[in-house]
Motif scaffolding. Structure first.
Motif, mmCIF file in Angstrom:
data_model
loop_
_atom_site.group_PDB
_atom_site.id
_atom_site.type_symbol
_atom_site.label_atom_id
_atom_site.label_comp_id
_atom_site.label_asym_id
_atom_site.label_seq_id
_atom_site.Cartn_x
_atom_site.Cartn_y
_atom_site.Cartn_z
ATOM 1 N N GLU A 1 0.831 -1.198 0.000
ATOM 2 C CA GLU A 1 0.000 0.000 0.000
ATOM 3 C C GLU A 1 0.865 1.246 0.000
ATOM 4 O OE1 GLU A 1 -2.426 0.407 3.494
ATOM 5 O OE2 GLU A 1 -0.723 0.882 4.779
ATOM 6 N N ASP A 2 0.337 2.295 -0.591
ATOM 7 C CA ASP A 2 0.986 3.595 -0.552
ATOM 8 C C ASP A 2 0.827 4.165 0.851
ATOM 9 O OD1 ASP A 2 2.214 5.973 -1.851
ATOM 10 O OD2 ASP A 2 0.292 6.893 -1.350
ATOM 11 N N ALA A 3 1.942 4.486 1.504
ATOM 12 C CA ALA A 3 1.888 4.961 2.885
ATOM 13 C C ALA A 3 1.275 6.351 2.992
ATOM 14 C CB ALA A 3 3.296 4.966 3.487
ATOM 15 N N VAL A 4 1.267 7.103 1.895
ATOM 16 C CA VAL A 4 0.739 8.471 1.923
ATOM 17 C C VAL A 4 -0.782 8.470 1.859
ATOM 18 C CG1 VAL A 4 0.705 10.683 0.721
ATOM 19 C CG2 VAL A 4 2.836 9.400 0.889
ATOM 20 N N THR A 5 -1.334 7.696 0.918
ATOM 21 C CA THR A 5 -2.780 7.716 0.696
ATOM 22 C C THR A 5 -3.501 6.499 1.237
ATOM 23 O OG1 THR A 5 -2.523 6.658 -1.477
ATOM 24 C CG2 THR A 5 -2.427 9.067 -1.405
ATOM 25 N N GLY A 6 -2.766 5.428 1.553
ATOM 26 C CA GLY A 6 -3.407 4.201 1.997
ATOM 27 C C GLY A 6 -3.961 3.360 0.856
ATOM 28 N N ILE A 7 -3.723 3.775 -0.370
ATOM 29 C CA ILE A 7 -4.208 3.028 -1.542
ATOM 30 C C ILE A 7 -3.330 1.800 -1.761
ATOM 31 C CG2 ILE A 7 -4.559 3.114 -4.050
ATOM 32 C CD1 ILE A 7 -5.075 6.092 -3.782
ATOM 33 N N ARG A 8 -3.963 0.659 -2.006
ATOM 34 C CA ARG A 8 -3.200 -0.560 -2.287
ATOM 35 C C ARG A 8 -2.672 -0.497 -3.719
ATOM 36 N NH1 ARG A 8 -5.190 -5.941 0.904
ATOM 37 N NH2 ARG A 8 -5.265 -4.974 2.985
ATOM 38 N N ILE A 9 -1.365 -0.491 -3.841
ATOM 39 C CA ILE A 9 -0.725 -0.386 -5.147
ATOM 40 C C ILE A 9 -0.810 -1.713 -5.893
ATOM 41 C CG2 ILE A 9 1.433 0.156 -6.329
ATOM 42 C CD1 ILE A 9 2.264 1.723 -3.833
ATOM 43 N N VAL A 10 -0.548 -2.789 -5.178
ATOM 44 C CA VAL A 10 -0.548 -4.114 -5.791
ATOM 45 C C VAL A 10 -0.803 -5.129 -4.691
ATOM 46 C CG1 VAL A 10 1.945 -4.352 -5.494
ATOM 47 C CG2 VAL A 10 0.806 -5.700 -7.235
ATOM 48 N N GLU A 11 -1.437 -6.250 -5.039
ATOM 49 C CA GLU A 11 -1.647 -7.315 -4.067
ATOM 50 C C GLU A 11 -1.705 -8.654 -4.762
ATOM 51 O OE1 GLU A 11 -5.421 -7.174 -1.981
ATOM 52 O OE2 GLU A 11 -6.183 -5.799 -3.477
ATOM 53 N N SER A 12 -1.443 -9.697 -3.999
ATOM 54 C CA SER A 12 -1.443 -11.043 -4.552
ATOM 55 C C SER A 12 -2.873 -11.518 -4.773
ATOM 56 C CB SER A 12 -0.715 -12.001 -3.608
ATOM 57 O OG SER A 12 -1.375 -12.044 -2.348
ATOM 58 N N GLN A 13 -3.005 -12.512 -5.616
ATOM 59 C CA GLN A 13 -4.327 -13.074 -5.887
ATOM 60 C C GLN A 13 -4.801 -13.884 -4.687
ATOM 61 O OE1 GLN A 13 -3.864 -15.380 -9.435
ATOM 62 N NE2 GLN A 13 -3.628 -13.596 -10.762
#
Length: 481
Positions: free
Chosen positions: A170-182
């Motif tokens: 996750e992006d530490a600034v916005t909390g948006i998950r950049i990438v994740e496993s299936q």
């Protein structure tokens, strides 16, 4: 790792729990024999303290204080194999062990502490071997993932499968998950842990594990975080290179007339597809990202716009996407304003789109709005401005291109237009008043149309220009009175 409970279960040791049974899940990291009266000064967290009891104080309150200090050292437990001259354990000591959840074990004096230490040390060494083997498997899996998966989601899925859990960044600034496993399996994931990734990535690793799956080894986690940190840094370097190439390309597009159709394939390779627009951005204050690193914002990863720093502005060519505008507003801080051009077409070109975005930004500043599209300020202003900000926006919208042209070229297009309208569009009278040939006047009026997009010889053009000129006169904005 060996726990106090595991140690008790080793039958040859014949250890008995005197008190503190609820704390037997503590992990033992080493074994330490000490008969001094202050053992807490010589042990480390996780140590199993072994003593014959000769160093223990006599008396209930003194023994309670002794145990409390020992428990504060975060030792895992204490094993007492009492010598004949050791003081008896007081009831208060046992009650304190229960209260502190600190295991207090009894062993026969005949038990050699070296045998007990052997079990602990062998367990620690075995755990070390398992950690190193796990780290080796992790590196092998990562190398395999690099060969098998072309993108980071695929590689993260391979790593997650190997570790028996779910991974996300996750992006530490916005909390948006950049990438994740299936996701895999039906069993719910628990024990969610967030670990900062070092470096300039400004990201966190989120680990979710299934019940009874251990992933708490510090060496293994550090190895995993280190690998992902290198991966993210490599991606940042790639985006930095894209930013530099994009700036050079945008500068080239603005310096020369290039048909948008010819640049489409190049822009589509950068993810810029569909309707494209130009943006003029004035960054705000207190930003979480600077104009120099805004291209690392997660919302810009898939389709990164061409970005060019110009004085105190940031020019961009990007997709017509509200999510992009919102990401820029949030990333560049409070007070950020964006001027948005009309769609870039073969007829308009990049230069015109950039001009429209700058003009829209000027109008956005006048109207105190965060974003404004080119032409939106016309609504309500074309009839008559009701305030000084509206008058300024109206003048900037219709006369701004002429003012800028006159300033850069030393020309008199605004004076020419004013004279032409005062003469009700009479070519002969206007040319005479200006002291120029009629064909020169025709050329200038066509240039006015090219710069503004409105023809001064049509009813629509005359109305817009005349209202803008009157607004400038009444507001004393240009000294036209």
């Amino acid at each position: 790792m060996l726990t106090v409970h595991d140690l008790i279960a080793i039958d040859p040791l014949k250890l008995q729990v005197l008190a503190g049974l609820a704390g037997t899940s503590r992990i033992i990291t080493w074994a330490h024999t000490v008969d001094l009266p202050d053992p807490w000064r010589w042990v480390s967290p996780g140590d199993l303290v072994m003593t014959t009891g000769v160093g223990m104080p006599i008396g209930d309150s003194a023994q309670v204080e002794w145990l409390e200090k020992l428990a504060q050292s975060n030792a895992s437990a204490v094993v007492i194999a009492p010598r004949e001259d050791a003081p008896a354990l007081s009831p208060g000591l046992l009650e304190a062990a229960e209260r502190l959840l600190f295991p207090l074990l009894h062993a026969s004096f005949e038990l050699e502490f070296v045998k007990l230490s052997h079990y602990v040390i062998e367990s620690v060494l075995q755990a070390q071997r398992e950690r190193f083997n796990a780290s080796e498997r992790l590196f092998q899996t990562y190398a395999q993932a690099l060969r098998m998966a072309p993108d980071m989601p695929g590689r993260l899925s391979i790593l997650a499968k190997n570790l028996g859990g779910h991974l996300a960044i996750e992006d530490a600034v916005t909390g948006i998950r950049i990438v994740e496993s299936q996701p895999s399996g039906d069993q719910a994931l628990v024990n969610i842990e967030r670990i900062p990734i070092a470096g300039r990535t400004q990201a966190n690793l989120i680990i979710s594990r299934r019940p009874h799956v251990s992933m708490d080894d510090s060496i293994l986690l550090r190895s995993l975080v280190g690998l992902l940190g290198v991966e993210l840094e490599r991606q940042m370097i790639h985006r930095d290179q894209q930013r530099e190439e994009g700036a050079a390309l945008l500068r080239s597009l603005l310096d020369s007339e290039v048909e948008p159709a010819l640049t489409r394939p190049m822009l589509e390779r950068r993810g810029l597809k569909g309707t494209l627009i130009a943006l003029a951005i004035r960054p705000g204050s207190g930003s979480v990202r600077t104009p120099d690193d805004i291209h690392h914002a997660p919302a810009l990863h898939v389709a990164t716009p061409l970005l060019l720093a110009e004085r105190n502005l940031l020019l961009a060519i990007g997709c017509d996407d509200s999510a992009l505008f919102q990401a820029l507003l949030e990333g560049l801080g409070q007070g950020t304003q964006i001027g948005i051009s009309g769609p870039i077409t073969t007829a308009s070109g990049y230069r015109e789109a950039a001009r429209q975005s700058r003009l829209a930004l000027t109008q956005a500043a006048e109207l105190a709005v965060p974003t404004l599209r080119y032409g939106e300020a016309e609504t309500g202003l074309i009839m008559a401005p009701k305030s000084l900000p509206e008058a300024r926006a109206l003048v900037a919208r219709y006369l701004g291109p002429l003012i800028e042209h006159d300033r850069l070229q030393g020309a008199t297009l605004l004076h020419t237009l004013t004279t032409f309208l005062k003469n009700d569009g009479n070519w002969k009278a206007s040319a005479l008043d200006l002291g120029i040939h009629r064909q020169t006047l025709v050329y200038r009026i066509k240039l006015v149309e090219q710069l503004t997009g409105f023809n001064p010889t049509t009813t629509q053009g005359i109305a817009r220009f005349w209202i803008a000129i009157q607004a400038a006169i009444n507001s004393d904005l240009l000294g036209l009175g």
